[in-house]
Design a protein around this motif. Structure first.
Motif, PDB file in Angstrom:
ATOM      1  N   PHE A  78      40.369  51.196  41.088  1.00 50.13           N
ATOM      2  CA  PHE A  78      40.669  50.239  40.043  1.00 50.13           C
ATOM      3  C   PHE A  78      39.755  50.501  38.852  1.00 50.13           C
ATOM      4  N   ASN A  79      40.288  50.344  37.657  1.00 56.73           N
ATOM      5  CA  ASN A  79      39.491  50.453  36.442  1.00 56.73           C
ATOM      6  C   ASN A  79      39.260  49.024  35.930  1.00 56.73           C
ATOM      7  N   LEU A  80      38.045  48.467  36.137  1.00 59.58           N
ATOM      8  CA  LEU A  80      37.733  47.090  35.791  1.00 59.58           C
ATOM      9  C   LEU A  80      36.805  46.989  34.571  1.00 59.58           C
ATOM     10  N   SER A  81      36.846  47.969  33.683  1.00 57.06           N
ATOM     11  CA  SER A  81      35.910  47.956  32.562  1.00 57.06           C
ATOM     12  C   SER A  81      36.212  46.858  31.554  1.00 57.06           C
ATOM     13  N   GLY A  82      37.437  46.468  31.338  1.00 59.02           N
ATOM     14  CA  GLY A  82      37.785  45.452  30.345  1.00 59.02           C
ATOM     15  C   GLY A  82      37.846  44.043  30.904  1.00 59.02           C
ATOM     16  N   VAL A  83      37.800  43.884  32.218  1.00 61.07           N
ATOM     17  CA  VAL A  83      37.941  42.573  32.836  1.00 61.07           C
ATOM     18  C   VAL A  83      36.701  41.714  32.581  1.00 61.07           C
ATOM     19  N   GLY A  84      35.530  42.314  32.580  1.00 59.41           N
ATOM     20  CA  GLY A  84      34.286  41.563  32.340  1.00 59.41           C
ATOM     21  C   GLY A  84      34.276  40.909  30.968  1.00 59.41           C
ATOM     22  N   ASN A  85      34.752  41.604  29.949  1.00 58.99           N
ATOM     23  CA  ASN A  85      34.816  41.039  28.598  1.00 58.99           C
ATOM     24  C   ASN A  85      35.762  39.851  28.540  1.00 58.99           C
ATOM     25  N   TRP A  86      36.928  39.994  29.176  1.00 60.41           N
ATOM     26  CA  TRP A  86      37.904  38.908  29.175  1.00 60.41           C
ATOM     27  C   TRP A  86      37.385  37.703  29.937  1.00 60.41           C
ATOM     28  N   LEU A  87      36.674  37.937  31.055  1.00 65.04           N
ATOM     29  CA  LEU A  87      36.116  36.822  31.816  1.00 65.04           C
ATOM     30  C   LEU A  87      35.053  36.074  31.010  1.00 65.04           C
ATOM     31  N   THR A  88      34.250  36.796  30.253  1.00 63.84           N
ATOM     32  CA  THR A  88      33.232  36.159  29.413  1.00 63.84           C
ATOM     33  C   THR A  88      33.881  35.308  28.332  1.00 63.84           C
ATOM     34  N   ILE A  89      34.902  35.808  27.674  1.00 63.62           N
ATOM     35  CA  ILE A  89      35.609  35.051  26.640  1.00 63.62           C
ATOM     36  C   ILE A  89      36.264  33.814  27.246  1.00 63.62           C
ATOM     37  N   LEU A  90      36.892  33.954  28.413  1.00 59.52           N
ATOM     38  CA  LEU A  90      37.520  32.813  29.067  1.00 59.52           C
ATOM     39  C   LEU A  90      36.482  31.764  29.471  1.00 59.52           C
ATOM     40  N   LEU A  91      35.317  32.175  29.920  1.00 58.95           N
ATOM     41  CA  LEU A  91      34.257  31.253  30.291  1.00 58.95           C
ATOM     42  C   LEU A  91      33.759  30.471  29.069  1.00 58.95           C
ATOM     43  N   ILE A  92      33.591  31.150  27.939  1.00 63.18           N
ATOM     44  CA  ILE A  92      33.155  30.483  26.715  1.00 63.18           C
ATOM     45  C   ILE A  92      34.204  29.485  26.237  1.00 63.18           C
ATOM     46  N   VAL A  93      35.475  29.876  26.255  1.00 64.20           N
ATOM     47  CA  VAL A  93      36.556  28.971  25.846  1.00 64.20           C
ATOM     48  C   VAL A  93      36.622  27.771  26.782  1.00 64.20           C
ATOM     49  N   TRP A  94      36.455  27.989  28.075  1.00 66.36           N
ATOM     50  CA  TRP A  94      36.493  26.892  29.053  1.00 66.36           C
ATOM     51  C   TRP A  94      35.329  25.920  28.818  1.00 66.36           C
ATOM     52  N   LEU A  95      34.115  26.446  28.551  1.00 69.69           N
ATOM     53  CA  LEU A  95      32.957  25.588  28.274  1.00 69.69           C
ATOM     54  C   LEU A  95      33.153  24.785  26.994  1.00 69.69           C
ATOM     55  N   LEU A  96      33.692  25.425  25.946  1.00 71.73           N
ATOM     56  CA  LEU A  96      33.947  24.705  24.698  1.00 71.73           C
ATOM     57  C   LEU A  96      34.998  23.622  24.889  1.00 71.73           C
ATOM     58  N   ALA A  97      36.016  23.896  25.670  1.00 70.94           N
ATOM     59  CA  ALA A  97      37.057  22.899  25.917  1.00 70.94           C
ATOM     60  C   ALA A  97      36.509  21.754  26.759  1.00 70.94           C
ATOM     61  N   THR A  98      35.583  22.040  27.647  1.00 71.25           N
ATOM     62  CA  THR A  98      35.016  21.000  28.510  1.00 71.25           C
ATOM     63  C   THR A  98      34.113  20.060  27.728  1.00 71.25           C
ATOM     64  N   PHE A  99      33.218  20.600  26.922  1.00 71.98           N
ATOM     65  CA  PHE A  99      32.235  19.780  26.203  1.00 71.98           C
ATOM     66  C   PHE A  99      32.699  19.345  24.824  1.00 71.98           C
TER      67      PHE A  99
END
Length: 126
Positions: free
Chosen positions: A11-32
């Motif tokens: 598996f090539n997972l090089s771009g998944v880490g970036n997307w997970l970080t962006i999703l985590l930031i969006v989720w935190l902003l939506a929560t708070f």
């Protein structure tokens, strides 16, 4: 690639880490909520605009109180200096000290400073 190794599925997972970080930031902003973010950005922009103006006028006020311009007592060279500092005259090399807004010679204790007065020969004859 090694030809002798068995073929494996990778598996090539090089771009998944970036997307997970962006999703985590969006989720935190939506929560708070985004109100604190907007308020803090407006506060920082206000500081960026106001602090240089206050600093400029504060520096001008401080310089007007502490910057003096006076002639050297030895050679009459006009010197600009800060109040309560010691310096050397750039023209004659005399050590000077700024006291109460005027330049004074920096002499060792016990030295008597005498001002010479020029007397012409005509005045002596009278």
């Amino acid at each position: 690639m090694n030809q002798n190794s068995p073929k494996t599925f990778q598996f090539n997972l090089s771009g998944v880490g970036n997307w997970l970080t962006i999703l985590l930031i969006v989720w935190l902003l939506a929560t708070f909520g985004l109100g604190w973010l907007v308020n803090s950005l407006l506060f920082l922009m206000g500081l960026v605009l106001i602090v240089p103006v206050i600093g400029y006028f504060g520096l001008r006020w401080w310089l007007s109180r502490n910057l003096i311009q006076d002639p050297c007592p030895v050679c009459q060279y006009e010197i600009t200096a800060l109040n309560q500092t010691q310096l050397q005259c750039p023209s004659c090399g005399e050590p000077l000290q700024v006291q109460q807004g005027h330049l004074e010679r920096l002499t060792p204790p016990g030295t008597i400073d005498v001002k010479a007065v020029e007397v012409s020969a005509k005045q002596l004859e009278d």
